[in-house]
Design a protein around this motif. Sequence first.
Motif, PDB file in Angstrom:
ATOM      1  N   CYS A 232     -11.246  -2.300  -0.414  1.00 53.22           N
ATOM      2  CA  CYS A 232     -12.190  -1.812   0.585  1.00 53.22           C
ATOM      3  C   CYS A 232     -11.580  -1.928   1.980  1.00 53.22           C
ATOM      4  CB  CYS A 232     -13.505  -2.595   0.513  1.00 53.22           C
ATOM      5  SG  CYS A 232     -13.386  -4.309   1.052  1.00 53.22           S
ATOM      6  N   THR A 283     -11.711  -2.282  -6.234  1.00 55.20           N
ATOM      7  CA  THR A 283     -11.934  -1.744  -7.568  1.00 55.20           C
ATOM      8  C   THR A 283     -10.562  -1.623  -8.226  1.00 55.20           C
ATOM      9  OG1 THR A 283     -11.705   0.580  -6.924  1.00 55.20           O
ATOM     10  CG2 THR A 283     -13.884  -0.413  -6.711  1.00 55.20           C
ATOM     11  N   GLY A 306     -15.239  -2.104 -11.699  1.00 52.51           N
ATOM     12  CA  GLY A 306     -15.911  -1.236 -10.743  1.00 52.51           C
ATOM     13  C   GLY A 306     -15.130   0.007 -10.368  1.00 52.51           C
ATOM     14  N   LEU A 329     -17.188  -5.041  -9.163  1.00 54.34           N
ATOM     15  CA  LEU A 329     -16.147  -5.132  -8.143  1.00 54.34           C
ATOM     16  C   LEU A 329     -15.395  -6.451  -8.261  1.00 54.34           C
ATOM     17  CD1 LEU A 329     -18.075  -3.767  -5.031  1.00 54.34           C
ATOM     18  CD2 LEU A 329     -16.313  -2.581  -6.326  1.00 54.34           C
TER      19      LEU A 329
END
Length: 427
Positions: A232, A283, A306, A329
């Motif tokens: 992320c 992920t 995820g 995740l």
Amino acid sequence: MCETGDAADNTNQAPVDSTDRAPVDEEARFSELLEDSAEDLYEHAPCGYLSTLLDGRIAKANATLLDWLGYERDDLVGRMAFSDLLTVGGRLYHETHFAPLLRMQGEISGVALELKTADGSRLPVMVTSSVKTGSDGQPLLIRTTLFDARDRRAYETELLRARQEADRERDRLKLLNTTLQKTLLPPALVNVPGLDVAAHYHIASADEVGGDFYDLFPLAAGSWGLFLGDVCGKGAAAAAVTSLARYTLRAAAVYNPDPAAVLSNLNTVLNHEYNGTDPRFCTVVFGLLTPDPERGGFRITLAGGGHPPALLMRADGTADYLPTPGGQLIGALPDAHISTTTVRLAPGDTLLLYTDGLTEAHTTAAGGDDRYGDNALLDLGRALAPTTASDTIGAVRDLLHTFGTGVDDDTALLSIHVPRPISEEQQ
């Protein structure tokens, strides 16, 4: 008494005479002031004034312009043309653009030119000219106003210098980001006997380091590990997590190659390292490849945390996703649920792993809700099957290019293909 009276009379008479003369004196001074102000305003205005005849000869110039140029009035008036004051480039522009436009329009304003001063230096000015006409409508002369643009030129020069420095800094940042991005990806994928492999990394923006990563590497007993993931965020913080995830996955696979165990170890590391005010997660899909000597091809066990499902394109022309439902995740929770699936890759089969930069890309540069989506990717897989790893990566890469700026997130692609035996390909 008479002397006193005379004195008093004289005293009383003086103010009357003064009062009678005051309006006359003030009018005279005011009229004189107006005349002086008009002349002074022309001569010492904060801008240069110039009047030229239609043939360009200077008929009049104010003191401000003379001071700027360092000329005496007699040096210019009747002796020089306006174009004589211009630099070579300015004279060419005046003859080819300025003067023709002025004749057609009768007025032209805001033109940047450079004048030559008496000492040979250059004076940047902003020029506005208008044609004065007589009562019969015929042009009589040209009036020109010149504004000193030295401060503006200095500002523009400084602005250009700052912009060039910002461009150089941006180029250095791009180079740094590109170099950093390369360190987060394998320099080359390993050669797996009996398997064709291809990969691609699509950079959405050269200004930021993305968090996508992939790798393929050998393990013990003739097996191979592969992974593909997406951290992320972007930038240096995401790059740090990407580096940690990549090397943790490799080390965990050597210790225990079971895909679920590998992702569980990564989850523990990320959750431990980033459990404060700035949590970081990703992920990931991890796969364990082992040859199938009895039936040919490979067996692959995929563990998903995820991550979008892998796309399997069969030798018979069919295609479908390999979902790992329920995978959570990695790094978000202390005990993330990790889902696994096992499938046989027969000769002619091709598997595609990808990050969500592909499916979440906008199909038009304008953006909006026009996401490419899972269904469109499945349709592409069915159109490609049967295919190869290189053909699959090539098709998706071309697809991403058609989206242009609609791809607002980096995209990592990893494809593996089990070639058919040579005898079958010849048939």
